[in-house]
Design a protein around this motif. Structure first.
Motif, PDB file in Angstrom:
ATOM      1  N   GLN A 121      -7.311   0.142   1.820  1.00 16.39           N
ATOM      2  CA  GLN A 121      -6.033   0.348   2.493  1.00 16.39           C
ATOM      3  C   GLN A 121      -4.916  -0.429   1.794  1.00 16.39           C
ATOM      4  OE1 GLN A 121      -5.806   2.409   5.604  1.00 16.39           O
ATOM      5  NE2 GLN A 121      -7.633   2.988   4.433  1.00 16.39           N
ATOM      6  N   LEU A 122      -3.741   0.180   1.714  1.00 14.23           N
ATOM      7  CA  LEU A 122      -2.556  -0.470   1.155  1.00 14.23           C
ATOM      8  C   LEU A 122      -1.450  -0.457   2.200  1.00 14.23           C
ATOM      9  CD1 LEU A 122      -0.791  -1.635  -1.154  1.00 14.23           C
ATOM     10  CD2 LEU A 122      -0.296   0.729  -1.825  1.00 14.23           C
ATOM     11  N   LYS A 123      -0.859  -1.618   2.421  1.00 13.79           N
ATOM     12  CA  LYS A 123       0.277  -1.728   3.338  1.00 13.79           C
ATOM     13  C   LYS A 123       1.415  -2.426   2.595  1.00 13.79           C
ATOM     14  CE  LYS A 123      -2.835  -2.104   7.304  1.00 13.79           C
ATOM     15  NZ  LYS A 123      -2.646  -0.729   7.799  1.00 13.79           N
ATOM     16  N   LEU A 124       2.635  -1.908   2.734  1.00 16.77           N
ATOM     17  CA  LEU A 124       3.791  -2.443   2.029  1.00 16.77           C
ATOM     18  C   LEU A 124       4.712  -3.210   2.967  1.00 16.77           C
ATOM     19  CD1 LEU A 124       4.644   0.727  -0.102  1.00 16.77           C
ATOM     20  CD2 LEU A 124       3.434  -1.331  -0.874  1.00 16.77           C
ATOM     21  N   VAL A 125       5.248  -4.311   2.468  1.00 18.62           N
ATOM     22  CA  VAL A 125       6.172  -5.137   3.246  1.00 18.62           C
ATOM     23  C   VAL A 125       7.430  -5.377   2.425  1.00 18.62           C
ATOM     24  CG1 VAL A 125       6.557  -7.366   4.363  1.00 18.62           C
ATOM     25  CG2 VAL A 125       4.281  -6.314   4.435  1.00 18.62           C
ATOM     26  N   HIS A 126       8.576  -4.958   2.964  1.00 19.37           N
ATOM     27  CA  HIS A 126       9.858  -5.176   2.289  1.00 19.37           C
ATOM     28  C   HIS A 126      10.397  -6.537   2.701  1.00 19.37           C
ATOM     29  CE1 HIS A 126      14.360  -3.964   1.767  1.00 19.37           C
ATOM     30  NE2 HIS A 126      13.911  -4.648   0.726  1.00 19.37           N
ATOM     31  N   ASP A 127       9.977  -7.558   1.971  1.00 19.79           N
ATOM     32  CA  ASP A 127      10.420  -8.920   2.298  1.00 19.79           C
ATOM     33  C   ASP A 127      10.099  -9.845   1.133  1.00 19.79           C
ATOM     34  OD1 ASP A 127      11.511 -11.016   3.705  1.00 19.79           O
ATOM     35  OD2 ASP A 127      10.191 -10.834   5.449  1.00 19.79           O
ATOM     36  N   ASN A 128      10.726 -10.995   1.141  1.00 19.07           N
ATOM     37  CA  ASN A 128      10.470 -12.020   0.134  1.00 19.07           C
ATOM     38  C   ASN A 128       9.117 -12.682   0.387  1.00 19.07           C
ATOM     39  OD1 ASN A 128      10.741 -15.089  -0.743  1.00 19.07           O
ATOM     40  ND2 ASN A 128      12.176 -13.923  -1.979  1.00 19.07           N
ATOM     41  N   PHE A 129       8.459 -13.110  -0.683  1.00 21.13           N
ATOM     42  CA  PHE A 129       7.124 -13.706  -0.508  1.00 21.13           C
ATOM     43  C   PHE A 129       7.142 -15.094   0.131  1.00 21.13           C
ATOM     44  CE2 PHE A 129       7.752 -14.431  -5.303  1.00 21.13           C
ATOM     45  CZ  PHE A 129       8.232 -15.721  -5.162  1.00 21.13           C
ATOM     46  N   SER A 130       8.327 -15.576   0.469  1.00 28.46           N
ATOM     47  CA  SER A 130       8.388 -16.846   1.214  1.00 28.46           C
ATOM     48  C   SER A 130       8.121 -16.636   2.694  1.00 28.46           C
ATOM     49  CB  SER A 130       9.758 -17.516   1.014  1.00 28.46           C
ATOM     50  OG  SER A 130      10.793 -16.689   1.504  1.00 28.46           O
ATOM     51  N   HIS A 131       7.960 -15.365   3.106  1.00 26.25           N
ATOM     52  CA  HIS A 131       7.702 -15.045   4.518  1.00 26.25           C
ATOM     53  C   HIS A 131       6.321 -14.390   4.679  1.00 26.25           C
ATOM     54  CE1 HIS A 131      12.320 -14.607   4.422  1.00 26.25           C
ATOM     55  NE2 HIS A 131      12.007 -15.833   4.793  1.00 26.25           N
ATOM     56  N   LEU A 132       5.335 -14.953   4.032  1.00 30.84           N
ATOM     57  CA  LEU A 132       3.996 -14.372   4.059  1.00 30.84           C
ATOM     58  C   LEU A 132       3.396 -14.360   5.457  1.00 30.84           C
ATOM     59  CD1 LEU A 132       2.438 -16.081   0.885  1.00 30.84           C
ATOM     60  CD2 LEU A 132       3.182 -13.696   1.068  1.00 30.84           C
ATOM     61  N   ASN A 133       3.310 -15.523   6.071  1.00 34.25           N
ATOM     62  CA  ASN A 133       2.577 -15.654   7.327  1.00 34.25           C
ATOM     63  C   ASN A 133       3.166 -14.811   8.453  1.00 34.25           C
ATOM     64  OD1 ASN A 133       0.448 -16.922   8.924  1.00 34.25           O
ATOM     65  ND2 ASN A 133       2.134 -17.923  10.003  1.00 34.25           N
ATOM     66  N   VAL A 134       4.492 -14.854   8.607  1.00 34.61           N
ATOM     67  CA  VAL A 134       5.116 -14.119   9.713  1.00 34.61           C
ATOM     68  C   VAL A 134       4.857 -12.621   9.583  1.00 34.61           C
ATOM     69  CG1 VAL A 134       7.378 -13.908   8.557  1.00 34.61           C
ATOM     70  CG2 VAL A 134       7.249 -13.827  11.045  1.00 34.61           C
ATOM     71  N   ASN A 135       4.844 -12.108   8.365  1.00 30.42           N
ATOM     72  CA  ASN A 135       4.592 -10.680   8.168  1.00 30.42           C
ATOM     73  C   ASN A 135       3.123 -10.322   8.354  1.00 30.42           C
ATOM     74  OD1 ASN A 135       7.125  -9.139   7.270  1.00 30.42           O
ATOM     75  ND2 ASN A 135       7.243 -10.987   6.018  1.00 30.42           N
ATOM     76  N   LEU A 136       2.232 -11.200   7.925  1.00 25.39           N
ATOM     77  CA  LEU A 136       0.803 -10.944   8.126  1.00 25.39           C
ATOM     78  C   LEU A 136       0.455 -10.936   9.608  1.00 25.39           C
ATOM     79  CD1 LEU A 136      -0.744 -13.064   5.222  1.00 25.39           C
ATOM     80  CD2 LEU A 136      -0.691 -10.568   5.404  1.00 25.39           C
ATOM     81  N   VAL A 137       1.063 -11.833  10.360  1.00 22.68           N
ATOM     82  CA  VAL A 137       0.846 -11.877  11.812  1.00 22.68           C
ATOM     83  C   VAL A 137       1.354 -10.592  12.460  1.00 22.68           C
ATOM     84  CG1 VAL A 137       1.505 -13.032  13.963  1.00 22.68           C
ATOM     85  CG2 VAL A 137       0.822 -14.388  11.978  1.00 22.68           C
ATOM     86  N   LYS A 138       2.521 -10.122  12.030  1.00 18.66           N
ATOM     87  CA  LYS A 138       3.079  -8.876  12.563  1.00 18.66           C
ATOM     88  C   LYS A 138       2.126  -7.701  12.335  1.00 18.66           C
ATOM     89  CE  LYS A 138       8.061  -9.750  12.102  1.00 18.66           C
ATOM     90  NZ  LYS A 138       9.279  -9.382  11.327  1.00 18.66           N
ATOM     91  N   LEU A 139       1.440  -7.725  11.187  1.00 21.02           N
ATOM     92  CA  LEU A 139       0.507  -6.645  10.841  1.00 21.02           C
ATOM     93  C   LEU A 139      -0.856  -6.822  11.503  1.00 21.02           C
ATOM     94  CD1 LEU A 139       1.329  -6.268   7.031  1.00 21.02           C
ATOM     95  CD2 LEU A 139       1.829  -4.593   8.831  1.00 21.02           C
ATOM     96  N   GLY A 140      -1.042  -7.954  12.173  1.00 20.53           N
ATOM     97  CA  GLY A 140      -2.307  -8.187  12.868  1.00 20.53           C
ATOM     98  C   GLY A 140      -3.337  -8.955  12.069  1.00 20.53           C
ATOM     99  N   TYR A 141      -2.896  -9.585  10.984  1.00 22.06           N
ATOM    100  CA  TYR A 141      -3.821 -10.371  10.160  1.00 22.06           C
ATOM    101  C   TYR A 141      -3.480 -11.846  10.305  1.00 22.06           C
ATOM    102  CZ  TYR A 141      -4.466  -5.787   7.974  1.00 22.06           C
ATOM    103  OH  TYR A 141      -4.713  -4.447   7.753  1.00 22.06           O
ATOM    104  N   GLN A 142      -4.214 -12.521  11.174  1.00 25.97           N
ATOM    105  CA  GLN A 142      -3.957 -13.946  11.364  1.00 25.97           C
ATOM    106  C   GLN A 142      -5.175 -14.820  11.100  1.00 25.97           C
ATOM    107  OE1 GLN A 142      -2.371 -11.988  14.129  1.00 25.97           O
ATOM    108  NE2 GLN A 142      -4.388 -11.345  14.845  1.00 25.97           N
ATOM    109  N   ASP A 143      -6.202 -14.231  10.521  1.00 26.36           N
ATOM    110  CA  ASP A 143      -7.440 -14.981  10.287  1.00 26.36           C
ATOM    111  C   ASP A 143      -7.620 -15.419   8.846  1.00 26.36           C
ATOM    112  OD1 ASP A 143      -8.153 -14.710  12.974  1.00 26.36           O
ATOM    113  OD2 ASP A 143      -9.068 -12.752  12.612  1.00 26.36           O
ATOM    114  N   GLY A 144      -6.560 -15.352   8.058  1.00 29.50           N
ATOM    115  CA  GLY A 144      -6.650 -15.801   6.670  1.00 29.50           C
ATOM    116  C   GLY A 144      -6.878 -14.663   5.697  1.00 29.50           C
ATOM    117  N   ILE A 145      -6.646 -14.955   4.418  1.00 32.32           N
ATOM    118  CA  ILE A 145      -6.787 -13.948   3.366  1.00 32.32           C
ATOM    119  C   ILE A 145      -7.799 -14.402   2.327  1.00 32.32           C
ATOM    120  CG2 ILE A 145      -4.434 -13.074   3.681  1.00 32.32           C
ATOM    121  CD1 ILE A 145      -3.533 -14.785   1.326  1.00 32.32           C
TER     122      ILE A 145
END
Length: 315
Positions: A76-100
């Motif tokens: 699966q590929l998911k795209l995020v239009h944002d700067n990489f300084s906002h990694l965590n907030v965007n991952l949480v929004k996508l439902g990924y909060q358990d680490g990468i």
């Protein structure tokens, strides 16, 4: 819409992540998606989250990866239009909060950004001074050149471009903008040429190269956001997860090297009989010296000459 960009250190960057078939990975600088395409070929059912602050890159990716983005099976590929300084907030929004399981960065400006004259990144094309990677932000090169004090301009050119004629260029910019605003790249190029001694202009590279680099770095806060993002990325990694970072400038490499060193070493107070868990290193350096391009890649991709790859693993 084609985003033509040859990925540097392609196989080294991804292979050093040791991708797992079902892993969760982050591409912090999606660009043309070259590294992403190779990583996705390694996954059976894993997920890649691609970040890019450039709308053009996101729009290109939606077209070039349309089938994969629409697929419900396989990687699966998911795209995020944002700067990489906002990694965590965007991952949480996508439902990924358990680490990468891994993350990689390919720093610097993509070829299309240089080649699109209207973006104002290049001294090769005449265009309005812009240099914004994220077109949504207000600060651009026009504002920086026309509103920054002489002292601060000189500091920017020296700090981010290592321009030894930074004071002369800053003085000439102030002198010129008092007559009229400096609006275009070619106007700025002529001012820089006037500020630099003729004997210097006759040798070396383009006289505006260092100034344009410095302004771009300052407009996009490149070094500050890199510093923030690397620390956040390390926090997000699962134990055994890896981070790969390709740099093209000495300042970028210095930041990566410093952070990796900080997280991989422990200062133990003298006389302490045992090391408590709170003092143990969080990372392990995968390569002590940076990985550089092979002779074959150096022949085929000029951009690879200054590339350095550093890799670290979460403990």
């Amino acid at each position: 819409m084609k985003f033509k960009h040859t990925s540097v250190l392609l196989h080294e960057t991804i292979n050093e992540l040791k991708p797992k078939n079902d892993g969760l990975y982050v591409d912090a600088t999606f660009g043309g998606g070259g590294h992403a395409k190779y990583l996705l070929s390694k996954l059976d059912r894993g997920t890649l989250i691609g970040f890019d602050q450039d709308q053009y890159a996101i729009d290109s990716a939606k077209l070039n990866f349309a089938n994969l983005l629409a697929s419900k099976t396989g990687p699966q590929l998911k795209l995020v239009h944002d700067n990489f300084s906002h990694l965590n907030v965007n991952l949480v929004k996508l439902g990924y909060q358990d680490g990468i399981d891994g993350i990689y960065y390919d720093l610097g400006v993509s070829s299309p950004q240089f080649d699109q004259a209207e973006r104002g990144f290049s001294y090769r094309f005449d265009a309005r001074l812009d240099m914004r990677m994220d077109q949504r932000q207000s600060l651009d090169a026009y504002q920086l050149v026309n509103e920054t004090s002489q002292k601060d301009l000189a500091n920017i050119l020296y700090k981010y471009g290592n321009e030894k004629f930074s004071r002369q260029i800053a003085h000439k910019i102030i002198e010129s903008r008092q007559k009229k605003p400096i609006e275009t790249t070619f106007e700025l190029v002529e001012i820089i040429k006037e500020a630099i001694p003729a004997y210097v202009r006759r040798s070396g590279g383009h006289p505006a190269k260092k100034t344009f680099q410095a302004l771009r770095v300052a407009v996009n806060h490149e070094l500050e956001v890199l510093n923030e993002s690397l620390k956040e990325a390390i926090d997000l990694l699962k134990p055994g997860g890896r981070i790969s970072v390709i740099t093209f400038q000495s300042d970028e490499d210095r930041i990566v090297k410093s952070i990796f060193k900080k997280y991989s070493e422990v200062e133990v107070p003298r006389g302490m009989p045992m090391i408590p868990d709170t003092l143990k290193a969080r990372m392990r350096l995968v390569n002590r010296k940076p990985i550089v391009a092979s002779d074959e890649e150096l022949k085929n991709n000029n951009r690879s000459h200054s590339a350095k790859l550093r890799v670290a693993e979460k403990l």
